[in-house]
Design an enzyme around this catalytic site. Structure first.
Site, short mmCIF file in Angstrom:
data_model
loop_
_atom_site.label_atom_id
_atom_site.label_comp_id
_atom_site.label_asym_id
_atom_site.label_seq_id
_atom_site.Cartn_x
_atom_site.Cartn_y
_atom_site.Cartn_z
N GLN A 125 0.92 -1.21 -0.04
CA GLN A 125 0.03 0.08 0.04
C GLN A 125 0.84 1.41 -0.07
O GLN A 125 0.53 2.10 -0.49
CB GLN A 125 -0.92 -0.09 1.41
CG GLN A 125 -2.11 0.87 0.97
CD GLN A 125 -3.29 0.10 0.42
OE1 GLN A 125 -3.43 -1.11 0.55
NE2 GLN A 125 -3.89 0.81 -0.52
N LYS A 140 -2.75 -1.04 6.75
CA LYS A 140 -3.60 -2.10 6.26
C LYS A 140 -4.17 -2.54 7.62
O LYS A 140 -3.53 -2.58 8.80
CB LYS A 140 -2.94 -3.21 5.49
CG LYS A 140 -4.06 -4.00 4.66
CD LYS A 140 -4.37 -3.43 3.48
CE LYS A 140 -5.46 -4.07 2.55
NZ LYS A 140 -5.75 -3.72 1.40
N ASP A 180 -11.93 -4.30 2.18
CA ASP A 180 -10.84 -5.22 1.65
C ASP A 180 -11.88 -6.41 1.29
O ASP A 180 -13.01 -6.34 1.68
CB ASP A 180 -9.71 -5.17 2.04
CG ASP A 180 -8.62 -5.97 1.06
OD1 ASP A 180 -7.91 -5.16 0.28
OD2 ASP A 180 -8.50 -7.13 1.27
N SER A 392 -10.78 6.71 -2.87
CA SER A 392 -10.84 6.97 -1.43
C SER A 392 -10.23 8.37 -0.77
O SER A 392 -10.77 8.82 0.02
CB SER A 392 -10.16 5.61 -0.70
OG SER A 392 -10.79 4.65 -0.37
P1 NDP Z 1 -14.40 -9.56 -1.97
O1 NDP Z 1 -14.72 -10.04 -0.38
O2 NDP Z 1 -15.64 -8.38 -2.44
O3 NDP Z 1 -14.19 -10.46 -2.93
C1 NDP Z 1 -13.23 -11.36 -2.81
C2 NDP Z 1 -13.61 -12.36 -4.05
O4 NDP Z 1 -12.39 -13.34 -4.01
C3 NDP Z 1 -14.63 -13.25 -3.57
O5 NDP Z 1 -15.07 -13.89 -4.90
C4 NDP Z 1 -14.04 -14.65 -2.96
O6 NDP Z 1 -14.65 -15.80 -2.86
C5 NDP Z 1 -12.65 -14.65 -3.77
N1 NDP Z 1 -11.65 -14.89 -2.53
C6 NDP Z 1 -11.39 -14.43 -1.56
N2 NDP Z 1 -10.42 -15.32 -0.85
C7 NDP Z 1 -10.22 -16.39 -1.71
C8 NDP Z 1 -9.24 -17.52 -1.58
N3 NDP Z 1 -8.22 -17.54 -0.59
N4 NDP Z 1 -9.30 -18.44 -2.35
C9 NDP Z 1 -10.14 -18.10 -3.60
N5 NDP Z 1 -11.10 -16.93 -3.83
C10 NDP Z 1 -11.12 -16.16 -2.84
O7 NDP Z 1 -13.07 -8.67 -1.97
P2 NDP Z 1 -12.70 -7.28 -2.93
O8 NDP Z 1 -13.12 -7.57 -4.32
O9 NDP Z 1 -12.68 -6.25 -2.32
O10 NDP Z 1 -11.01 -7.75 -2.99
C11 NDP Z 1 -10.28 -8.54 -4.08
C12 NDP Z 1 -9.00 -8.56 -4.22
O11 NDP Z 1 -8.79 -7.05 -4.42
C13 NDP Z 1 -8.18 -8.63 -2.92
O12 NDP Z 1 -6.68 -9.11 -3.15
C14 NDP Z 1 -7.98 -7.25 -2.42
O13 NDP Z 1 -6.99 -6.98 -1.33
C15 NDP Z 1 -7.87 -6.42 -3.63
N6 NDP Z 1 -8.11 -5.00 -3.52
C16 NDP Z 1 -9.45 -4.55 -3.17
C17 NDP Z 1 -9.60 -3.32 -3.34
C18 NDP Z 1 -10.95 -2.84 -2.87
O14 NDP Z 1 -11.42 -1.37 -3.09
N7 NDP Z 1 -12.06 -3.48 -2.32
C19 NDP Z 1 -8.66 -2.19 -3.94
C20 NDP Z 1 -7.65 -3.17 -4.09
C21 NDP Z 1 -7.43 -4.01 -4.28
P3 NDP Z 1 -15.68 -16.46 -1.58
O15 NDP Z 1 -16.66 -15.42 -1.58
O16 NDP Z 1 -15.97 -17.62 -2.01
O17 NDP Z 1 -14.54 -16.17 -0.44
O1 2IT Z 2 -5.94 -2.67 -1.38
C1 2IT Z 2 -6.24 -1.52 -1.57
O2 2IT Z 2 -5.97 -0.67 -2.06
C2 2IT Z 2 -7.65 -1.48 -0.71
N1 2IT Z 2 -8.50 -2.12 -0.24
C3 2IT Z 2 -8.47 -0.14 -0.83
C4 2IT Z 2 -7.90 0.71 0.28
C5 2IT Z 2 -8.53 2.13 0.41
O3 2IT Z 2 -8.11 2.73 1.54
O4 2IT Z 2 -9.69 2.48 -0.19
#
Ligand code: NDP
Ligand code: 2IT
Length: 460
Positions: A125, A140, A180, A392
């Site tokens: 981050q 984080k 996240d 954000s």
């Molecule tokens: P969500 O919880 O909305 O979705 C996560 C998705 O990934 C679900 O489909 C979940 O499936 C799957 N998943 C999670 N863990 C695992 C695992 N161990 N093995 C297989 N599938 C898995 O999270 P986000 O969409 O917010 O985040 C997804 C990724 O993006 C993460 O790496 C996060 O750090 C990154 N990220 C998120 C940001 C944000 O703004 N939200 C910003 C930047 C990066 P299931 O429901 O079955 O667990």
């Molecule tokens: O991994 C990421 O950049 C996030 N989960 C979003 C962080 C934020 O502060 O919006």
């Protein structure tokens, strides 16, 4: 006498030794924290050329300081389940680096969360936030709490207990968490409510990803997924390609995944597969996003249910099989290390043109090496998924000014930010002799801003 070339080679060898020494320190100081070690190694290895050119960063001890969190908080999160039984989880917040702004980064609720996961994410981050150009440091947090199967009231009680402790360490000018994995608008709402009750003040900017009615920013929900696609589109454009008419595979079906699919479709792509942790669906006619949204954003159901409504589609157990679906563009948007060497080999043999990381560190180092070696366009996480945290920061700006921008205004700024990140990463990759290597370019561009600020602020 040595030639200039020989001198440069000796200098590079010295810096390599120095970096290897630091990596040994990271390993011995953080034993068993494999994800953290992996994230640090990727960054430090790619910084060698910038350290050779600017030895000041070594002389001022920037590296020794940047790999050590300013603060790591671990705490007990007790809560009572619907059966009246006391449950205890572990909470974390890493406040990694505040050189360019208050700590900023999401909170993850997932059973796999531990110190290593939180520290790898916090470390990433720092550089990602720097790349956005916004005034935000790196942090984080999270918990090993598993939201799956919990009732709404259990989620609320957990969030309240988590915030009761976390509230001591955060604030709009100190540390600003967001969502996240496992943390979306509902959880942010419960945490915001508890923070407000404890503080007795309406500090809107303490959390981002809030509901639109009480200080959230339009466009934040979509920002990470849209941003990833904007970045990849820039990368494709430079090579005469685009999302239009492309076949796309997107892993996950959560926040990032859904909005990456949406933007890819808007740009004319056909998305044929997505997944959750149980397996993946393949729909040769193109995924119906309304069905996925209903299943995941509304009904909280598993992805295999999709097939019931779309009999032309199929479901396969096991999520990593998704990379065997032939595609032009692959967007890993689920979790860390979800795409390994074998998956990379299959993608390459199926002719993949571009890979864009929506998730954090989804590709293993071996997988990245294959993409770079085979000239697959590769957009690394800290550049490609920076749109979420960038919006954000825009939410924080709106909260401070007590104004709300339209969705068009936010989207325009997001596109501008993603283009700038692309340009900065490309420029640095060219400046250091590896044109188009966005891993090196993004790491260097992110690092330099933070490192210069750390030097200007003295040894603290
Ligand atoms: P969500 O919880 O909305 O979705 C996560 C998705 O990934 C679900 O489909 C979940 O499936 C799957 N998943 C999670 N863990 C695992 C695992 N161990 N093995 C297989 N599938 C898995 O999270 P986000 O969409 O917010 O985040 C997804 C990724 O993006 C993460 O790496 C996060 O750090 C990154 N990220 C998120 C940001 C944000 O703004 N939200 C910003 C930047 C990066 P299931 O429901 O079955 O667990
Ligand atoms: O991994 C990421 O950049 C996030 N989960 C979003 C962080 C934020 O502060 O919006």
């Amino acid at each position: 006498m040595k030639t200039l070339e020989e001198l440069q080679e000796t200098q590079t060898q010295h810096v390599n030794d120095y970096v290897n020494n630091l990596l040994e320190t990271v390993e011995s100081r953080n034993p068993n924290e494999l994800e953290f070690q992996q994230a640090v190694k990727e960054v430090l290895d790619s910084l060698v050329p910038v350290l050779v050119k600017n030895p000041t960063y070594i002389q001022k001890g920037v590296l020794e300081r940047i790999i050590e969190p300013e603060r790591m908080i671990t705490f007990r999160v007790p809560w009572v389940d619907d059966n009246g039984k006391v449950q205890v989880n572990r909470g974390f917040r890493v406040q990694f680096n505040s050189a360019i702004g208050p700590y900023k980064g999401g909170i993850r609720f997932h059973p796999s969360v531990n110190a290593s996961i939180v520290k790898f994410l916090g470390f990433e981050q720092i550089f990602k936030n720097s790349l956005t150009g916004q005034p935000i440091g790196g942090g984080k947090g999270g918990s090993d709490f598993d939201p799956k199967g919990k009732s709404d009231m259990e989620i609320m009680r957990f969030c309240q207990s988590f915030m009761t402790e976390l509230s001591k360490y955060i604030g709009p000018d100190t540390d600003v968490p967001a969502g996240d994995i496992g943390v979306g608008a509902r959880e942010i709402g419960y945490m915001f409510g508890q923070y407000k009750k404890i503080k007795g003040a309406y500090e809107a900017g303490v959390l981002t990803g809030k509901g639109i009615g009480y200080g959230g920013s339009l466009g934040r929900k979509e920002a990470t997924g849209y941003g990833t696609v904007y970045f990849v589109e820039e990368m494709l454009k430079d090579k005469g390609h685009s999302f239009d008419q492309s076949t796309v595979v997107v892993s996950g079906s959560g926040n990032v995944s859904i909005y990456a699919m949406e933007k890819a479709m808007q740009l004319g792509a056909k998305v044929v597969a997505c997944s959750d942790s149980s397996g993946y669906i393949y729909d040769p006619n193109g995924i119906n996003l309304d069905t996925v949204k209903q299943l995941k954003e509304v009904d909280n159901k598993r992805i295999h249910e999709y097939v019931k409504e779309h009999p032309g589609a199929s479901f396969e157990i096991g999520c990593s099989g998704i990379w065997s679906v032939p595609c032009d563009i692959a967007l890993p948007c689920a979790t860390q290390n979800e795409l390994d060497k074998e998956d990379a080999d299959i993608l390459v043999s199926n002719g993949v043109k571009a890979v864009g990381e929506g998730a954090n560190m989804p590709s293993s180092q071996e997988a990245i090496d294959i993409f770079l070696e085979k000239d697959v366009l590769f957009a690394p996480a800290k550049a490609a998924n920076a749109g979420g945290v960038a919006v954000s920061a825009l939410e924080m700006a709106q909260n401070s000014a007590r104004i709300a921008w339209t969705v068009e205004e936010v989207d325009e700024k997001l596109q501008e930010i993603m283009k700038n990140i692309y340009r900065k990463s490309l420029d640095q990759s060219e400046a250091y002799g590896v044109p188009g290597n966005f891993v090196v370019g993004a790491n260097i561009a992110g690092f330099v801003r933070v490192a210069d600020a750390m030097i200007e602020q003295g040894v603290i």
